[in-house]
Design a protein around this motif. Structure first.
Motif, short mmCIF file in Angstrom:
data_model
loop_
_atom_site.label_atom_id
_atom_site.label_comp_id
_atom_site.label_asym_id
_atom_site.label_seq_id
_atom_site.Cartn_x
_atom_site.Cartn_y
_atom_site.Cartn_z
N THR A 153 0.69 -1.28 0.02
CA THR A 153 -0.15 0.11 -0.10
C THR A 153 0.70 1.24 -0.10
O THR A 153 0.36 2.42 -0.19
CB THR A 153 -0.80 0.10 1.30
OG1 THR A 153 -0.15 0.25 2.41
CG2 THR A 153 -1.74 -1.25 1.35
N GLY A 154 2.02 1.16 0.34
CA GLY A 154 2.92 2.27 0.17
C GLY A 154 3.14 2.65 1.96
O GLY A 154 4.22 3.39 2.11
N ARG A 177 3.10 7.09 -2.01
CA ARG A 177 1.69 7.02 -2.58
C ARG A 177 1.65 5.73 -3.32
O ARG A 177 0.65 5.54 -4.27
CB ARG A 177 1.40 8.25 -3.42
CG ARG A 177 1.23 9.60 -2.62
CD ARG A 177 1.29 10.62 -3.28
NE ARG A 177 2.33 10.97 -3.98
CZ ARG A 177 3.22 11.93 -3.64
NH1 ARG A 177 2.87 12.34 -2.30
NH2 ARG A 177 4.20 12.11 -4.19
N SER A 178 2.60 4.71 -3.32
CA SER A 178 2.35 3.61 -4.14
C SER A 178 3.58 2.37 -3.46
O SER A 178 4.30 2.86 -2.54
CB SER A 178 3.11 3.83 -5.69
OG SER A 178 4.38 4.29 -5.56
N ALA A 179 3.26 1.22 -3.91
CA ALA A 179 4.04 -0.04 -3.28
C ALA A 179 5.56 0.23 -3.03
O ALA A 179 6.36 1.00 -3.75
CB ALA A 179 3.81 -1.03 -4.09
N ASP A 196 9.84 3.60 -3.86
CA ASP A 196 8.46 2.96 -4.18
C ASP A 196 8.46 2.66 -5.63
O ASP A 196 9.32 3.20 -6.37
CB ASP A 196 7.23 3.88 -3.56
CG ASP A 196 7.39 5.17 -4.57
OD1 ASP A 196 7.41 5.36 -5.60
OD2 ASP A 196 6.80 6.06 -3.82
N SER A 197 7.42 2.04 -6.18
CA SER A 197 7.45 1.70 -7.50
C SER A 197 7.11 2.50 -8.48
O SER A 197 7.36 2.52 -9.76
CB SER A 197 6.11 0.57 -7.41
OG SER A 197 5.16 1.19 -7.34
N GLN A 219 12.62 6.51 -12.67
CA GLN A 219 13.15 5.05 -12.95
C GLN A 219 12.31 4.18 -12.04
O GLN A 219 11.81 4.20 -11.16
CB GLN A 219 14.58 5.12 -12.54
CG GLN A 219 15.69 5.81 -13.38
CD GLN A 219 15.72 5.33 -14.58
OE1 GLN A 219 15.69 4.25 -15.04
NE2 GLN A 219 16.06 6.31 -15.52
N PRO A 220 12.21 2.95 -12.82
CA PRO A 220 11.30 1.69 -12.16
C PRO A 220 12.25 1.23 -11.20
O PRO A 220 13.16 0.41 -11.56
CB PRO A 220 11.04 0.76 -13.14
CG PRO A 220 12.19 0.96 -14.26
CD PRO A 220 12.51 2.57 -14.11
N ILE A 221 12.44 1.54 -9.84
CA ILE A 221 13.29 1.04 -8.89
C ILE A 221 12.93 -0.37 -8.35
O ILE A 221 11.90 -0.55 -8.01
CB ILE A 221 13.31 2.12 -7.68
CG1 ILE A 221 13.62 3.64 -8.12
CG2 ILE A 221 14.22 1.53 -6.63
CD1 ILE A 221 13.72 4.68 -6.89
#
Length: 357
Positions: A153-154, A177-179, A196-197, A219-221
Motif C-alpha cells: 500500500t505504500g 503513494r505507491s507500493a 517506491d514503485s 526510474q522503475p526502482i
C-alpha cells in the motif's frame, strides 16, 4: 581480485525468485556473519565464524502451513537481518502476504518473538486486502531500534525493539503513494531512505519520523542501499544510479546490467559497492567520496570499476558482502540449491626457486 572459493549447500530446496533474496548481518565484535535466504515458505538462516573460517551452520524457520486442505501456501516475499541497538544479537524479519514475524537469530524457533498480521498492521481496511494490488511485504531496514517493513500500500510498518524479546508497533509511515520497492539505512550516518514503485525516494529525518526530502528518479526502482550519504539505486532496466542524500542530485549513473538489478550491497570500511542482476552478473565498484571535484563530468569518475563475474545460466536474486571490509561475497541464484562464496585472494609474487646445477 575475487575468486570463487566454495559452494555452500542449503539444508533443503532451492532459492526462491524474490529480489534481495539474501540478507546478511555481520558482528565484528564476535567475528560472526549471519545470512538468511528464502526457500518457498521456509527461511534458511546460517552463520559462521569469520576469524576461524568455520563451516556454515544452518537452521530453518518453517512458516505456518495451511490450516485447511484447500488453502494455498503463502510464500514469504521478503526477509531481513537487522540488529537493533537494544539487542546483543540480530533478529530475522520475515514478511509475507499475510504477516510480519520477528525471530531470534541466536535461538531459532518456529515460534516468533513477535508477530502481526498484515491486515491489522495496515490501518485502512480497504487497502489491507484486495484492491488493485495483492497484499505483500517488501523492503526491510532498521534505524536505531525502529524496524521498518514496506508494504504493497505504500505504508511502512514500524516495529519498535524495546529489549531482547520486547517488541511493539508504532504509527505507520504513510508518505509514499505507491507500493514500497525497498528500504535501506546507513548505520553510521543514521540515514534512512525508502523507495517506491513510482520511482520516488524519500530521505527521512532522524530518527525516521518525518520527511527530510523527496527525489523523483523517474526510474522503475527495484532495490536501493545507502553509503556515505549516497543513495545507490538499482533499477528494473539494469541501470545503477547514485543520488546525493544532501541535495537529491543525480551524481552518477552506470549501465551496469542487462536485466533487473536484484541486489545492492555496500562495504562501509572500503566503500565498495556490489550490484547483482538477473543477467547472472555481479559487479564490484569503488565509491570515491573524498576526491575533490569527483562529480564533475564525466560522471563515471565518481565510481571506479573493480571486478565482475558472470554466469549466463544463472539468475542472481541476492548478492551481499559478508563483512564490512568487502573482502568476501555470497551470492544466491534462482533455483540453485547452494550459496556461492567469493573472497579476495592475494596472489603470491614470489619467483619460483631454481635448483643449482
Amino acid at each position: 581480485m575475487f575468486e570463487k572459493v566454495k559452494d555452500v549447500p542449503l539444508p533443503q530446496g532451492t532459492v526462491s525468485p524474490w529480489p534481495s533474496n539474501l540478507a546478511v548481518c555481520w558482528l565484528d565484535t564476535r567475528n560472526i556473519t549471519y545470512v538468511a535466504v528464502i526457500q518457498s515458505n521456509n527461511i534458511h538462516v546460517g552463520n559462521w565464524d569469520n576469524k576461524a573460517e568455520t563451516e556454515v551452520s544452518w537452521d530453518t524457520i518453517v512458516t505456518s502451513e495451511p490450516s485447511t486442505p484447500n488453502e494455498k501456501v503463502i510464500d514469504v516475499t521478503t526477509v531481513g537481518l537487522v540488529h537493533p541497538n537494544a539487542r546483543n544479537f540480530p533478529v530475522v524479519i520475515v514478511g509475507s502476504a499475510r504477516f510480519i514475524n520477528v525471530y531470534d537469530v541466536k535461538k531459532i524457533s518456529q515460534k516468533p518473538l513477535f508477530s502481526i498480521t498484515l491486515a491489522s498492521a495496515l490501518n485502512d481496511p480497504k487497502t489491507a486486502v484486495g484492491g488493485d494490488v495483492a497484499p505483500y511485504c517488501r523492503g526491510i531496514s532498521c534505524n536505531d531500534n525502529a524496524i521498518l517493513v514496506g508494504t504493497h500500500t505504500g505504508e511502512i510498518v514500524v516495529i519498535m525493539c524495546n529489549g531482547d524479546s520486547n517488541f511493539t508497533t508504532r504509527k505507520n509511515l504513510k508518505e509514499h503513494r505507491s507500493a514500497i520497492a525497498d528500504i535501506a539505512t546507513c548505520r553510521y550516518d543514521e540515514v534512512t531512505v525508502s523507495a517506491d514503485s513510482n520511482g520516488e525516494l524519500i530521505i527521512w529525518q532522524k530518527p525516521v519520523k518525518g520527511v527530510n526530502s523527496r527525489v523523483l528518479t523517474k526510474q522503475p526502482i527495484n532495490v536501493i542501499n545507502v553509503l556515505r550519504k549516497q543513495v545507490i539505486v538499482g533499477t528494473l532496466r539494469g541501470l545503477v544510479q547514485y543520488y546525493s542524500v544532501l541535495t537529491g542530485d543525480l551524481m552518477c549513473e552506470v549501465n551496469a546490467h542487462a536485466r533487473p538489478v536484484n541486489s545492492v550491497s555496500v562495504a562501509p570500511e572500503s566503500a565498495y559497492v556490489l550490484t547483482a542482476s538477473e543477467d547472472g552478473t555481479f559487479v564490484v565498484s569503488k565509491l570515491h567520496t573524498r576526491k575533490p571535484h569527483a562529480y564533475q563530468v564525466p560522471r563515471f569518475q565518481k565510481v571506479e570499476y573493480r571486478f565482475s563475474d558472470a554466469d549466463e545460466y544463472s539468475m542472481i536474486m541476492g548478492a551481499q558482502f559478508t563483512n564490512g571490509r568487502g573482502s568476501a561475497i555470497a551470492t544466491a541464484a534462482f533455483d540453485n540449491n547452494c550459496l556461492t562464496m567469493y573472497k579476495i585472494v592475494k596472489k603470491s609474487n614470489a619467483a619460483p626457486s631454481t635448483s643449482a646445477s
